[in-house]
Design a protein around this motif. Structure first.
Motif, mmCIF file in Angstrom:
data_model
loop_
_atom_site.group_PDB
_atom_site.id
_atom_site.type_symbol
_atom_site.label_atom_id
_atom_site.label_comp_id
_atom_site.label_asym_id
_atom_site.label_seq_id
_atom_site.Cartn_x
_atom_site.Cartn_y
_atom_site.Cartn_z
ATOM 1 N N GLY A 10 0.810 -1.213 0.000
ATOM 2 C CA GLY A 10 0.000 0.000 0.000
ATOM 3 C C GLY A 10 0.836 1.251 0.000
ATOM 4 O O GLY A 10 2.049 1.220 -0.230
ATOM 5 N N THR A 11 0.181 2.368 0.269
ATOM 6 C CA THR A 11 0.831 3.676 0.278
ATOM 7 C C THR A 11 1.033 4.143 1.714
ATOM 8 O O THR A 11 0.109 4.088 2.530
ATOM 9 N N ALA A 12 2.243 4.610 1.999
ATOM 10 C CA ALA A 12 2.558 5.045 3.358
ATOM 11 C C ALA A 12 1.862 6.357 3.691
ATOM 12 O O ALA A 12 1.882 7.305 2.904
ATOM 13 N N VAL A 13 1.252 6.394 4.861
ATOM 14 C CA VAL A 13 0.711 7.626 5.424
ATOM 15 C C VAL A 13 1.406 7.819 6.761
ATOM 16 O O VAL A 13 1.225 7.030 7.686
ATOM 17 N N VAL A 14 2.251 8.841 6.838
ATOM 18 C CA VAL A 14 3.030 9.077 8.046
ATOM 19 C C VAL A 14 2.238 9.952 9.005
ATOM 20 O O VAL A 14 1.790 11.041 8.651
ATOM 21 N N ILE A 15 2.058 9.454 10.214
ATOM 22 C CA ILE A 15 1.366 10.197 11.263
ATOM 23 C C ILE A 15 2.410 10.848 12.165
ATOM 24 O O ILE A 15 3.315 10.189 12.659
ATOM 25 N N TYR A 16 2.285 12.131 12.340
ATOM 26 C CA TYR A 16 3.179 12.837 13.255
ATOM 27 C C TYR A 16 2.394 13.985 13.862
ATOM 28 O O TYR A 16 1.490 14.551 13.241
ATOM 29 N N PRO A 17 2.686 14.350 15.094
ATOM 30 C CA PRO A 17 1.902 15.383 15.774
ATOM 31 C C PRO A 17 2.131 16.758 15.177
ATOM 32 O O PRO A 17 3.263 17.187 14.966
ATOM 33 N N ALA A 18 1.026 17.451 14.895
ATOM 34 C CA ALA A 18 1.139 18.805 14.373
ATOM 35 C C ALA A 18 1.662 19.747 15.453
ATOM 36 O O ALA A 18 2.354 20.711 15.184
ATOM 37 N N ALA A 19 1.297 19.453 16.684
ATOM 38 C CA ALA A 19 1.740 20.286 17.801
ATOM 39 C C ALA A 19 3.064 19.760 18.340
ATOM 40 O O ALA A 19 3.232 18.558 18.519
ATOM 41 N N ASP A 20 3.999 20.655 18.589
ATOM 42 C CA ASP A 20 5.322 20.272 19.051
ATOM 43 C C ASP A 20 5.517 20.762 20.475
ATOM 44 O O ASP A 20 5.761 21.956 20.715
ATOM 45 N N LEU A 21 5.416 19.862 21.432
ATOM 46 C CA LEU A 21 5.531 20.246 22.840
ATOM 47 C C LEU A 21 6.886 20.878 23.150
ATOM 48 O O LEU A 21 6.967 21.844 23.913
ATOM 49 N N ALA A 22 7.939 20.324 22.557
ATOM 50 C CA ALA A 22 9.282 20.801 22.885
ATOM 51 C C ALA A 22 9.488 22.265 22.519
ATOM 52 O O ALA A 22 10.334 22.951 23.102
ATOM 53 N N SER A 23 8.712 22.767 21.549
ATOM 54 C CA SER A 23 8.913 24.140 21.090
ATOM 55 C C SER A 23 8.090 25.161 21.882
ATOM 56 O O SER A 23 8.199 26.358 21.635
ATOM 57 N N ILE B 81 -3.160 21.967 35.962
ATOM 58 C CA ILE B 81 -3.902 23.077 36.585
ATOM 59 C C ILE B 81 -3.118 23.672 37.748
ATOM 60 O O ILE B 81 -3.106 24.893 37.941
ATOM 61 N N ILE B 82 -2.416 22.839 38.510
ATOM 62 C CA ILE B 82 -1.569 23.350 39.606
ATOM 63 C C ILE B 82 -0.498 24.280 39.044
ATOM 64 O O ILE B 82 -0.235 25.365 39.597
ATOM 65 N N LYS B 83 0.111 23.873 37.923
ATOM 66 C CA LYS B 83 1.145 24.710 37.298
ATOM 67 C C LYS B 83 0.558 26.037 36.801
ATOM 68 O O LYS B 83 1.204 27.088 36.903
ATOM 69 N N ILE B 84 -0.658 25.979 36.252
ATOM 70 C CA ILE B 84 -1.295 27.216 35.782
ATOM 71 C C ILE B 84 -1.550 28.148 36.966
ATOM 72 O O ILE B 84 -1.306 29.355 36.892
ATOM 73 N N ARG B 85 -2.026 27.587 38.060
ATOM 74 C CA ARG B 85 -2.295 28.411 39.253
ATOM 75 C C ARG B 85 -1.012 29.015 39.818
ATOM 76 O O ARG B 85 -1.040 30.035 40.506
ATOM 77 N N GLU B 86 0.116 28.402 39.493
ATOM 78 C CA GLU B 86 1.400 28.960 39.923
ATOM 79 C C GLU B 86 1.859 30.088 39.003
ATOM 80 O O GLU B 86 2.902 30.709 39.253
ATOM 81 N N GLY B 87 1.090 30.305 37.902
ATOM 82 C CA GLY B 87 1.386 31.447 37.047
ATOM 83 C C GLY B 87 1.733 31.136 35.606
ATOM 84 O O GLY B 87 1.913 32.056 34.804
ATOM 85 N N ALA B 88 1.852 29.848 35.240
ATOM 86 C CA ALA B 88 2.231 29.479 33.868
ATOM 87 C C ALA B 88 1.018 29.537 32.947
ATOM 88 O O ALA B 88 -0.104 29.275 33.373
ATOM 89 N N TRP B 89 1.250 29.875 31.661
ATOM 90 C CA TRP B 89 0.153 29.797 30.703
ATOM 91 C C TRP B 89 -0.111 28.320 30.388
ATOM 92 O O TRP B 89 0.706 27.446 30.683
ATOM 93 N N ALA B 90 -1.272 28.011 29.806
ATOM 94 C CA ALA B 90 -1.725 26.630 29.673
ATOM 95 C C ALA B 90 -0.731 25.758 28.903
ATOM 96 O O ALA B 90 -0.404 24.643 29.328
ATOM 97 N N GLN B 91 -0.243 26.272 27.740
ATOM 98 C CA GLN B 91 0.682 25.468 26.935
ATOM 99 C C GLN B 91 1.966 25.151 27.691
ATOM 100 O O GLN B 91 2.472 24.034 27.655
ATOM 101 N N GLY B 92 2.498 26.164 28.380
ATOM 102 C CA GLY B 92 3.731 25.963 29.118
ATOM 103 C C GLY B 92 3.553 24.998 30.283
ATOM 104 O O GLY B 92 4.421 24.150 30.539
ATOM 105 N N ALA B 93 2.438 25.109 30.976
ATOM 106 C CA ALA B 93 2.148 24.199 32.086
ATOM 107 C C ALA B 93 2.022 22.767 31.581
ATOM 108 O O ALA B 93 2.535 21.815 32.193
ATOM 109 N N LEU B 94 1.337 22.610 30.451
ATOM 110 C CA LEU B 94 1.180 21.286 29.857
ATOM 111 C C LEU B 94 2.536 20.704 29.487
ATOM 112 O O LEU B 94 2.826 19.535 29.779
ATOM 113 N N ARG B 95 3.385 21.520 28.845
ATOM 114 C CA ARG B 95 4.702 21.043 28.443
ATOM 115 C C ARG B 95 5.514 20.580 29.643
ATOM 116 O O ARG B 95 6.146 19.516 29.629
#
Length: 758
Positions: free
Chosen positions: A190-203, A266-280
């Protein structure tokens, strides 16, 4: 020079294609070694010539145009001898061949090393200098190390045809083969379909939240969306999978629970981080914790967490899901660095033909699900540039653990023929479902199956299995995020026992360790296959062992078709201790009012120590069962889940056959039933030899059972014993394999030894 080497490797790895990578190599090597010339010659196996592909110091116009024959010049000598050549007077060497286009006549000193990848010659790396001198040992060592690194880069380039593009010789990409670990059997094109995350946590950068409550709301909204996606994926697969397998998606949802990962963010957000940064921060801490563990299963759990993290991030970034694939090909081969169970649900099952994962083993969640769904799968593929495979035609060989990119017409036709033959053969063999496995001279041998999921059991019963020789009880444990309760275990075991009643079901006690572990019961060891695994774990935790045995016994009430098997036995002391606990569990179950017959108890012969204790072990138990997969692995010192040495794993090795024969003879001497439940039993060629040795039952994957039955019904026991006598005199595994397969072809059974052979 070690720091220089690391720097070059990093820079080469970042190059966009082979041409750029080779330019980096020759430039950096010349600078690092303070030489005047650095060049790379790549070997074209079709033309049998070395082509100058990159140089720093010679005439640039010669790149891609100048070439040498396979045995021509010093470059050809390096390649043919597959060892370095170091001379201070190249023009004076009898094998010197002058190439006027390169302008190399003024250079006297020559150091060339071969570039070899998995035993295959890829090319030659050369440095030259005008001054007459021999390069010293440290320079030799540096260039040898550099060539080893370069070999992987060239192999990656082959997969997408970059060698041909760089040489400008042809626009047709070259076929490339990569080896991995078989995850699920079968062939797919068949034909390859490569799955990779559009969102990059490391960045994701660190930022302070302007509005903490708003950030929490954004995160919780993303969390709800991901939960919805996971449930949706589960619903899509609900018709394909049993409740036991669907539990994988509950594991995902539990990770997203407000008291788990979500709460920490959520604990990290309450400490002042924005959502993406807390998630990372939270996700990377989880990932780092698991990736440091030696255990393969726990490292795969890191992939699950990473997958969830990028999904949440994708919603936080206001993207739609993973967002990179909206339409799938009719014959899709799904490819990813780390396939996760959720990815399987994102593609219509009628279009999904094969799976390829760069990481993972045959015991990964994805491999377990793929076997249940019947999708050919390769795990742990070595050195494949997976991100560059998107849109390319792939062949997936789930029997041998191989993938081919850009297959030639000949290879494509070959695998298409295999696929059609497999379909036709399976259809032809359906008529044997209710027939016994009995030889032409009347010798009958029961064929049982190995199962782990209830789906396996149902499929096995439909294919005519007469019992279960190995039920892997660790599989339902792996599907949960905690130890299953006695009630849960009893229900799972009851399903298996009822499916096959009144035929016997052999349940192996919890066999974790090695490449199988539980996320909630981490086992961290430097050498897990020689460590805390199998019976060693459960005897150290009698509370777990007793609970499991009681669950098995309660599940068998009224059926009495249970057999219990002990894994990884190395001494009689382990058997005595385990039997004491089993008798205790039986007494306690009966005291609780459950009338249940004491089941037969057996041991697995799967380590060399047990091979030499058959008499002592057999006197303590009711039956013996050989686990040929682990026994082969331990005898040959080969990790069968490591694709780099997978070619060395061969069940037809003379040492393996000698051990198997000894086990059968020693068991016969004490009149103790002996069976075998490894992959060799499911190989038609292997099954014939095992039957001749005296094994009284063969247990295998359900997909192989019809072929094995057909072969047994097509030969006589006397013929099989004569064949065994012949191969036991041979001393080469490949010769033994060929001898057995040729013998089967001569009696008209050649089509049974197709792609599934060892």
């Amino acid at each position: 020079m070690l720091d220089t080497l690391r720097s070059i490797v990093q820079e080469v790895s970042a190059a966009t294609d082979l041409s750029d990578a080779l330019k980096v190599v020759v430039t950096r090597i010349r600078n690092a070694m303070h030489t005047e010339v650095s060049s790379v010659y790549l070997y074209d196996s079709e033309a049998k010539r070395y082509v100058l592909m990159a140089t720093k110091g010679l005439n640039q116009d010669a790149v891609g145009k100048v070439s040498l024959g396979s045995s021509q010049g010093l470059v050809g000598l390096v390649g043919s001898r597959e060892e370095l050549i170091n001379t201070e007077d190249a023009p004076g060497h009898p094998r010197y061949h002058y190439l006027s286009e390169t302008g190399e006549d003024k250079y006297h000193s020559f150091l060339g090393v071969p570039i070899i990848h998995h035993r295959r010659l890829m090319g030659v790396l050369v440095v030259q200098q005008q001054e007459r001198r021999k390069f010293d040992e440290s320079e030799e060592a540096f260039l040898v190390t550099m060539s080893a690194q370069l070999a992987g880069v060239i192999a990656h380039a082959e997969a997408t045809g970059n060698i041909a593009a760089a040489a400008k010789a042809t626009k047709t990409p070259k076929e490339a083969r990569f080896s991995g670990v078989p995850g699920a059997p079968g062939v797919a094109i068949g034909t390859a379909v490569v799955i990779y995350p559009a969102a990059d946590l490391a960045s994701v950068p660190d930022k302070f939240a302007d509005n903490i409550e708003q950030e929490i709301e954004r995160f919780e909204t993303a969390l709800i969306a991901v939960r919805r996606d996971i449930r949706s994926v589960g619903q899509k697969l609900s018709n394909e999978l049993r409740p036991e397998e669907m539990a994988l998606f509950d594991v995902y949802l539990n990770m997203l629970d407000d008291r788990a990962l979500g709460a920490e963010v959520i604990i990290k957000i309450r400490e002042g981080a924005w959502a993406q940064g807390a998630l990372r921060q939270v996700v990377q801490r989880y990932i780092g914790h698991f990736e440091l563990m030696d255990d393969a299963y726990l490292r795969e759990r890191a992939a699950d967490i990473r997958d969830l993290g990028v999904r949440i991030l994708a919603y936080l970034q206001e993207t739609e899901g993973l967002g990179q694939v909206t339409e799938y090909h009719e014959n899709t081969i799904l490819v990813s660095e780390e396939l996760t169970p959720a990815m399987l649900g994102e593609i219509p099952t009628d279009k999904l033909k094969g799976l390829v994962s760069v990481k993972g083993s045959s015991n990964s969640h994805v491999a377990i699900l793929a076997r249940a769904m019947g999708i050919p799968t390769i795990m742990g593929v070595v050195d494949v540039p997976y991100a560059q495979l998107d849109g390319l035609e792939l062949v997936v060989d789930g029997y041998r653990g191989r993938i081919y990119s850009q297959p030639s017409d000949q290879l494509r036709k070959q695998y298409q023929r295999i696929y059609l033959e497999e379909q036709a053969l399976n259809k032809d063999l359906e008529c044997l479902r209710d027939e016994p496995a009995i030889t032409l001279d009347g010798y009958r041998i029961p064929l049982w199956v190995n199962t782990g999921l209830i789906t396996d059991a149902v499929r096995s019963r439909d294919r005519g299995a007469e019992g279960v020789g190995l039920y892997r009880t660790e599989v339902p444990f792996m599907m949960k995020d905690r130890f299953p309760s006695e009630k849960e275990q009893t229900e799972i075991y009851r399903q298996q026992l009822e499916t096959f009643a009144p035929n016997p079901v052999t349940m192996r006690t919890l066999d974790i360790g090695g490449d199988k572990s539980l996320p909630y019961f981490p086992i961290k060891e430097d050498n897990p296959f020689l460590g805390w695994r199998g019976i060693r774990v459960t005897l150290d935790h009698p509370e777990l062992f007793l609970l499991q045995i009681k669950s098995m016994l309660k599940a068998s009430v009224g059926l009495n078709n249970l057999r219990i098997m002990l894994p990884m036995i190395t001494s009689v002391g382990e058997v005595d201790e385990a039997l004491h606990l089993i008798y205790r569990a039986h007494a306690e179950v009966e005291e609780a009012g459950h009338k249940v017959k004491m089941p037969q108890v057996g041991v697995m012969i799967e380590v060399p120590a047990s091979v030499y204790q058959i008499s002592d072990l057999g006197q303590r138990v009711d039956f013996l069962s050989v686990g040929s997969n682990d026994l082969t692995q331990y005898l040959l010192a080969v990790d069968r889940n490591n694709p780099r040495v997978a070619d060395l794993y061969n069940s037809f090795h003379p040492a393996v056959l000698t051990a198997l024969y000894k086990i059968a003879q020693d068991a016969k001497a004490i009149n103790k039933p002996v069976s075998i439940c490894g992959e060799l039993a499911g190989n038609p060629a292997g099954a014939v030899l095992l039957m001749a040795m005296g094994y009284e039952m063969l247990s295998m994957n359900s997909s192989n059972l019809p072929k094995v039955k057909s072969v047994i019904r097509g030969v006589t026991q006397v013929w099989a014993q004569e064949l065994l006598a012949e191969v036991m005199q041979l001393e080469n595994a490949q010769v033994i394999t060929a001898t057995v397969e040729l013998a089967l072809e001569k009696v008209g059974l050649g089509r049974m030894i197709g792609p599934g052979r060892s």
